[in-house]
Write a protein that holds these residues in place. Structure first.
Motif, short mmCIF file in Angstrom:
data_model
loop_
_atom_site.label_atom_id
_atom_site.label_comp_id
_atom_site.label_asym_id
_atom_site.label_seq_id
_atom_site.Cartn_x
_atom_site.Cartn_y
_atom_site.Cartn_z
N ILE A 146 29.74 31.42 45.64
CA ILE A 146 29.62 32.62 44.81
C ILE A 146 30.42 32.45 43.53
CG2 ILE A 146 30.26 35.06 44.67
CD1 ILE A 146 29.59 35.20 47.71
N THR A 147 31.63 31.95 43.67
CA THR A 147 32.49 31.78 42.50
C THR A 147 31.88 30.81 41.50
OG1 THR A 147 34.44 32.23 43.87
CG2 THR A 147 34.82 31.17 41.75
N LEU A 148 31.39 29.69 41.96
CA LEU A 148 30.81 28.70 41.06
C LEU A 148 29.53 29.21 40.39
CD1 LEU A 148 31.38 25.41 43.09
CD2 LEU A 148 32.59 26.17 41.02
N LYS A 149 28.77 30.03 41.11
CA LYS A 149 27.54 30.58 40.54
C LYS A 149 27.86 31.56 39.41
CE LYS A 149 24.67 32.06 43.57
NZ LYS A 149 23.86 32.85 44.51
N ARG A 150 28.95 32.30 39.53
CA ARG A 150 29.26 33.36 38.56
C ARG A 150 30.37 32.99 37.59
NH1 ARG A 150 28.44 38.69 40.20
NH2 ARG A 150 28.89 39.09 38.01
N ILE A 151 30.94 31.81 37.70
CA ILE A 151 32.14 31.46 36.94
C ILE A 151 31.88 31.40 35.43
CG2 ILE A 151 32.02 28.93 36.90
CD1 ILE A 151 35.05 31.07 37.87
N ALA A 152 30.66 31.15 35.01
CA ALA A 152 30.35 31.09 33.58
C ALA A 152 30.43 32.47 32.93
CB ALA A 152 28.97 30.49 33.37
N ASP A 153 30.38 33.52 33.72
CA ASP A 153 30.48 34.89 33.21
C ASP A 153 31.96 35.22 33.00
OD1 ASP A 153 30.48 37.59 32.68
OD2 ASP A 153 29.50 38.17 34.54
N PRO A 154 32.40 35.34 31.74
CA PRO A 154 33.82 35.61 31.49
C PRO A 154 34.26 37.00 31.97
CG PRO A 154 32.59 35.69 29.44
CD PRO A 154 31.64 35.21 30.51
N ASP A 155 33.30 37.87 32.23
CA ASP A 155 33.61 39.22 32.69
C ASP A 155 33.61 39.32 34.22
OD1 ASP A 155 33.82 40.16 30.06
OD2 ASP A 155 31.65 40.43 29.94
N PHE A 156 33.42 38.21 34.92
CA PHE A 156 33.42 38.21 36.37
C PHE A 156 34.84 38.46 36.86
CE2 PHE A 156 33.28 35.76 40.50
CZ PHE A 156 32.48 36.68 41.16
N THR A 157 35.01 39.51 37.65
CA THR A 157 36.35 39.94 38.06
C THR A 157 36.53 39.82 39.57
OG1 THR A 157 35.65 42.22 38.41
CG2 THR A 157 36.41 41.63 36.18
N PRO B 248 43.36 36.07 44.77
CA PRO B 248 41.99 35.90 44.27
C PRO B 248 41.94 35.68 42.75
CG PRO B 248 42.04 37.68 45.85
CD PRO B 248 43.47 37.29 45.59
N GLY B 249 42.79 36.38 42.01
CA GLY B 249 42.83 36.19 40.56
C GLY B 249 43.23 34.78 40.19
N ASP B 250 44.25 34.27 40.86
CA ASP B 250 44.68 32.89 40.60
C ASP B 250 43.60 31.89 41.03
OD1 ASP B 250 47.07 33.78 39.54
OD2 ASP B 250 48.24 33.36 41.35
N TYR B 251 42.91 32.21 42.12
CA TYR B 251 41.82 31.35 42.59
C TYR B 251 40.72 31.26 41.52
CZ TYR B 251 37.79 29.71 45.23
OH TYR B 251 36.68 29.01 45.63
N LEU B 252 40.31 32.42 40.98
CA LEU B 252 39.28 32.42 39.94
C LEU B 252 39.75 31.64 38.71
CD1 LEU B 252 37.88 36.07 39.98
CD2 LEU B 252 36.76 33.99 40.79
N ARG C 61 38.03 28.30 37.13
CA ARG C 61 37.63 28.26 35.72
C ARG C 61 38.26 27.06 35.01
NH1 ARG C 61 37.91 34.42 35.73
NH2 ARG C 61 35.71 34.99 35.45
N LEU C 62 39.53 26.81 35.26
CA LEU C 62 40.21 25.68 34.63
C LEU C 62 39.60 24.35 35.08
CD1 LEU C 62 43.93 26.84 34.75
CD2 LEU C 62 42.49 26.60 32.72
N ASN C 63 39.25 24.25 36.36
CA ASN C 63 38.65 23.02 36.87
C ASN C 63 37.26 22.79 36.28
OD1 ASN C 63 40.86 22.33 38.42
ND2 ASN C 63 40.10 23.37 40.24
#
Length: 69
Positions: free
Chosen positions: A19-30, A57-61, A65-67
């Protein structure tokens, strides 16, 4: 249910990652949106991620994103 050899926690982490990888390009994904996608409250998501990954979860996102950058 087929046996994939993964524990429930491993399966949940795989889902979280997908889920995270699918939505990670969205900068507004919270974190809130992540929790809603997983059908969890933010508190439940926080507790589960903290216990399984050792971070919030915030640090995980942020780490994902950094990776990806």
């Amino acid at each position: 249910m087929k046996d994939t050899g993964l524990s429930a926690d491993e399966s949940w982490l795989k889902t979280l990652e997908q889920i995270t990888l699918k939505r990670i390009a969205d900068p507004d994904f919270t974190v809130r949106q992540l929790a809603e996608t997983l059908n969890l409250s933010e508190r439940s998501l926080f507790n589960r991620v903290k216990s399984l990954v050792g971070t919030t979860p915030g640090d995980y996102l942020q780490e994902v994103r950094l990776n990806q950058a």
